[in-house]
Design an enzyme around this catalytic site. Structure first.
Site, short mmCIF file in Angstrom:
data_model
loop_
_atom_site.label_atom_id
_atom_site.label_comp_id
_atom_site.label_asym_id
_atom_site.label_seq_id
_atom_site.Cartn_x
_atom_site.Cartn_y
_atom_site.Cartn_z
N LYS A 58 0.86 -1.19 0.00
CA LYS A 58 0.00 0.00 0.00
C LYS A 58 0.90 1.25 0.00
O LYS A 58 1.94 1.27 0.68
CB LYS A 58 -0.87 -0.05 1.26
CG LYS A 58 -1.88 1.06 1.37
CD LYS A 58 -2.76 0.82 2.60
CE LYS A 58 -3.80 1.89 2.78
NZ LYS A 58 -4.68 1.63 3.93
N VAL A 105 -7.57 1.04 9.90
CA VAL A 105 -8.02 1.66 11.15
C VAL A 105 -9.54 1.59 11.30
O VAL A 105 -10.08 1.99 12.33
CB VAL A 105 -7.59 3.14 11.33
CG1 VAL A 105 -6.11 3.33 11.29
CG2 VAL A 105 -8.28 4.06 10.36
N GLY A 106 -10.20 1.13 10.22
CA GLY A 106 -11.67 1.04 10.32
C GLY A 106 -12.21 -0.03 9.39
O GLY A 106 -13.42 -0.19 9.27
N GLY A 107 -11.30 -0.73 8.71
CA GLY A 107 -11.73 -1.78 7.78
C GLY A 107 -10.93 -1.78 6.50
O GLY A 107 -11.26 -2.49 5.55
N SER A 108 -9.85 -1.02 6.46
CA SER A 108 -9.14 -0.80 5.20
C SER A 108 -8.42 -1.99 4.61
O SER A 108 -8.06 -1.97 3.43
CB SER A 108 -8.16 0.36 5.35
OG SER A 108 -8.88 1.55 5.34
N SER A 116 -9.19 1.62 2.75
CA SER A 116 -8.26 2.40 1.98
C SER A 116 -7.17 1.58 1.29
O SER A 116 -6.44 2.12 0.45
CB SER A 116 -7.61 3.46 2.87
OG SER A 116 -6.91 2.87 3.94
N LEU A 121 -6.72 8.41 3.44
CA LEU A 121 -6.91 7.02 3.92
C LEU A 121 -8.18 6.83 4.73
O LEU A 121 -8.51 5.72 5.11
CB LEU A 121 -5.72 6.51 4.77
CG LEU A 121 -4.31 6.64 4.23
CD1 LEU A 121 -3.32 5.98 5.19
CD2 LEU A 121 -4.16 6.01 2.87
C1 LIG Z 1 -20.61 14.98 11.81
C2 LIG Z 1 -19.70 13.89 12.14
C3 LIG Z 1 -18.54 13.89 11.27
C4 LIG Z 1 -17.93 12.58 11.19
C5 LIG Z 1 -16.94 12.67 10.13
C6 LIG Z 1 -16.39 11.37 9.90
C7 LIG Z 1 -15.31 11.51 8.91
C8 LIG Z 1 -14.77 10.22 8.47
C9 LIG Z 1 -13.77 9.69 9.38
C10 LIG Z 1 -13.50 8.49 9.35
C11 LIG Z 1 -14.08 7.61 8.29
C12 LIG Z 1 -14.07 6.26 8.75
C13 LIG Z 1 -14.07 5.39 7.58
C14 LIG Z 1 -12.98 4.44 7.79
C15 LIG Z 1 -12.70 3.65 6.54
C16 LIG Z 1 -11.49 2.87 6.69
C17 LIG Z 1 -10.32 3.72 7.01
C18 LIG Z 1 -9.08 2.91 7.27
O1 LIG Z 1 -9.09 1.82 7.79
N1 LIG Z 1 -7.91 3.51 6.93
C19 LIG Z 1 -6.64 2.90 7.07
C20 LIG Z 1 -5.59 3.78 7.62
O2 LIG Z 1 -5.88 4.90 8.01
O3 LIG Z 1 -4.44 3.32 7.69
#
Ligand SMILES: CCCCCCCC/C=C\CCCCCCCC(=O)NCC(=O)O
EC number: 3.5.1.99
Length: 572
Positions: free
Chosen positions: A139, A235-238, A214, A188
């Site tokens: 990645k 960090v959340g499912g990437s 991501s 990400l």
């Molecule tokens: C009004 C409330 C606002 C909330 C805003 C949220 C913004 C989005 C923040 C996080 C999104 C979460 C999605 C996560 C997807 C997977 C991300 C991940 O695992 N990244 C890998 C890494 O960072 O290494």
């Protein structure tokens, strides 16, 4: 009074004008960087193609047909050289890239690294490392000497890393050859895969749909057979969402199982939800072989990063004869997944039961609270760090929703959350999730600690070894959907909040019957359900995985359950 109102309006107008002019200048300057970077990538891909074409096509096609285990064996026996393996994967990587736009750079030095390894291997006293000559994709955010880690920010192009991270050093020591870097969504923090620097990476099964994120470039590349093994971050499912969307298999270990020194992250300084690196591959078997070798030699990482405990691969946990007790759920109470995802869990349950394991219902508690805690702990500064970076960059349109939300001051979000919750309760939850102050942040951390205790307590009470559940809420949607359904990460982000080991194994594909059930029975009670339903129509044939999770340092039990599901489906 009127005077002050006029003054305020003038001030606001001047600020807006300044902001707009400044943004225009930034964008104009960065657009030239994008052009240059894309031209360089085109040349880089041409060069990779030239290297791949050096190998005789018949020989190359034969090597290309070997799976990880077979290629590993042929390399160990010296029937295939490291150079041949690398040239083959340059060739296959280019094909996969042409189909999906998955690659951000081919690491051209890989050929020379392979030549040096083949040279060393000529000596009778040389002992080949266990993964000698196997090409490894990475990645883009992982630090490789001489290569960028932009995370999709144009401002970070042409700032190459000066060192390999400890993990990359370790993979090289084990014989792996990093051969390309793969695409990510900007920042990400999204589960799609688009950024203004490298563009959009598509799903190998349907280019109108996302490969996930991501670690989406990894998912697309591996799903299109352009790599046998790659590394993502989660960090959340990437790691898990791209695996589910592209029919690949991968594992997000708990935080402490890898060294993080010299690594990168989406948002540094969010200790309760740290980025975890994890392998992704075409099957579970490859993940097992990879981790058996890496964790079997984890002292290499522990010696260089004292924060990484020397916890070795636990073969007795992986190969145990004792049958597992598995807790399962098909709906977390926050977001009902579309029918194919629920069916996949029930099929995996049957496979595990047929193998003699006990599978019982499990109910993860209070997912609404989990969602709030997760967003609070990920965006612990209200999103300021990422927003500041984005405002100095060209902003990727497919993450507009996140950006808009981050721009609304937290107190305004809070004030709006109550009226919004009256018509759209789940949006109300999201809008009251970001933290107002450090008092609330401390409370959130304490709540996460308490939730972890409660969750493992529930598992222990029922003697559960692992949890089986959906990998997401839907099959791969169109590229703009993840940003519109941010809270669709509940099935994966729960296990980041718990810091569990969690992996995804492909189980089935969306069927016609799933689509009929979706049309007739899937809820439409709010906007997110309506978007999810619409995005899932037409997804027949898209891959569907299931997720398996277990508390920290029990990743081998997760892999065992995943592998047994894989064997039940494929017979090998
Ligand atoms: C009004 C409330 C606002 C909330 C805003 C949220 C913004 C989005 C923040 C996080 C999104 C979460 C999605 C996560 C997807 C997977 C991300 C991940 O695992 N990244 C890998 C890494 O960072 O290494």
């Amino acid at each position: 009074m009127l005077f002050y109102v006029v003054l305020l309006l003038l001030g606001a107008g001047a600020y807006y004008y300044h902001f707009k002019t400044n943004r225009k200048k930034i964008i104009e300057r960065l657009e030239t960087v994008v052009q240059r970077r894309r031209d360089d990538l085109a040349k880089n891909v041409q060069e990779a193609k030239r290297i791949g074409d050096k190998l005789d096509a018949t020989r190359r096609d034969w090597i290309a047909g070997l799976d990880f285990e077979q290629l590993q064996g042929e390399l160990q026996r010296g029937h295939v050289s490291a150079v041949e393996a690398v040239r083959t994967y340059f060739y296959k990587g280019v094909l996969a890239h042409q189909k999906t736009n998955a690659v951000t750079a081919f690491i051209l030095e890989a050929e020379q690294q392979a030549e040096e390894m083949d040279e060393k291997a000529k000596s009778p006293s040389y002992v080949k490392p266990p993964m000698f000559g196997i090409p490894l994709s990475l990645k883009e955010c992982l630090k490789v000497k001489g290569y960028d880690t932009t995370r999709g920010f144009v401002q970070d192009a042409y700032r190459p890393s000066t060192e390999d991270s400890i993990q990359i050093e370790h993979y090289k020591k084990l014989g792996l050859i990093p051969f390309c870097q793969t695409n990510v969504p900007q920042s990400l923090l999204s589960y799609n895969c688009s950024n203004p620097l490298f563009g959009t990476t598509t799903n190998p099964y349907d280019s109108t749909r996302t490969c996930g994120g991501s670690s989406g470039g990894e998912g697309a590349l591996i799903g299109a057979k352009g790599s046998l093994i790659g590394i993502g971050t989660d960090v959340g499912g990437s790691v898990r969402i791209p695996c589910h969307f592209t029919g690949t298999a991968g594992l997000k270990p708990s935080k402490m199982r890898f060294a993080h020194r010299g690594g990168g992250a989406s948002v540094p300084g969010k200790p309760m939800i740290d980025a975890n690196d994890g392998p992704m591959a075409q099957d579970v078997k490859t993940n097992v072989e990879f981790l058996r070798n890496v964790w079997g030699d984890i002292d290499f990482q522990s010696d260089r990063d004292p924060y990484c405990p020397p916890v070795h691969w636990n073969e007795s946990l992986y190969a145990s004869e004792k049958k597992l007790r598995v807790g399962y759920y098909i709906d977390d109470g926050w977001f009902t997944p579309t029918p194919a995802l629920q069916r996949a869990v029930l099929e995996a349950k049957k496979h595990l039961e047929a193998a003699g394991h006990t599978v019982v219902p499990f109910y993860p508690p209070r997912l609404t609270e989990v969602i709030q805690l997760y967003f609070r702990a990920v965006c612990l500064d209200g999103g300021q760090y990422v927003l500041n970076k984005l405002l100095k960059d060209i902003i990727e349109p497919t993450i507009n929703m996140q950006v808009t939300l981050w721009m609304i001051p937290t107190w305004v979000q809070r004030a709006l959350s109550y009226p919004i919750s009256l018509v759209f309760p789940r949006m109300g939850v999201l809008m009251s999730s970001l933290t107002r102050d450090t008092f609330e942040l401390r409370e959130a951390y304490a709540d996460i600690e308490a939730y972890r205790e409660e969750y493992v307590g529930l598992m222990m009470k029922d003697n559960l070894d692992v949890i089986l559940c959906p990998a997401s809420i839907m099959p791969a949607p169109q590229h703009d959907i993840p940003s519109k359904v941010l809270c669709g990460v509940s099935y994966t982000c729960l296990y980041n909040l718990l810091d569990f080991g969690a992996g995804v194994v492909p189980v089935t594909k969306v069927s016609k019957a799933d689509e009929e059930k979706l049309i007739n029975e899937y809820p439409e009670t709010d906007k997110w359900y309506q978007i999810t339903k619409k995005a899932t129509i037409g997804a027949i044939g898209m891959p569907i995985g299931v997720q398996v999770a277990a508390p920290p340092f029990r990743e081998e039990a997760v892999l065992r359950a995943m592998r047994e599901i894989e064997i039940a489906i494929h017979g090998k």
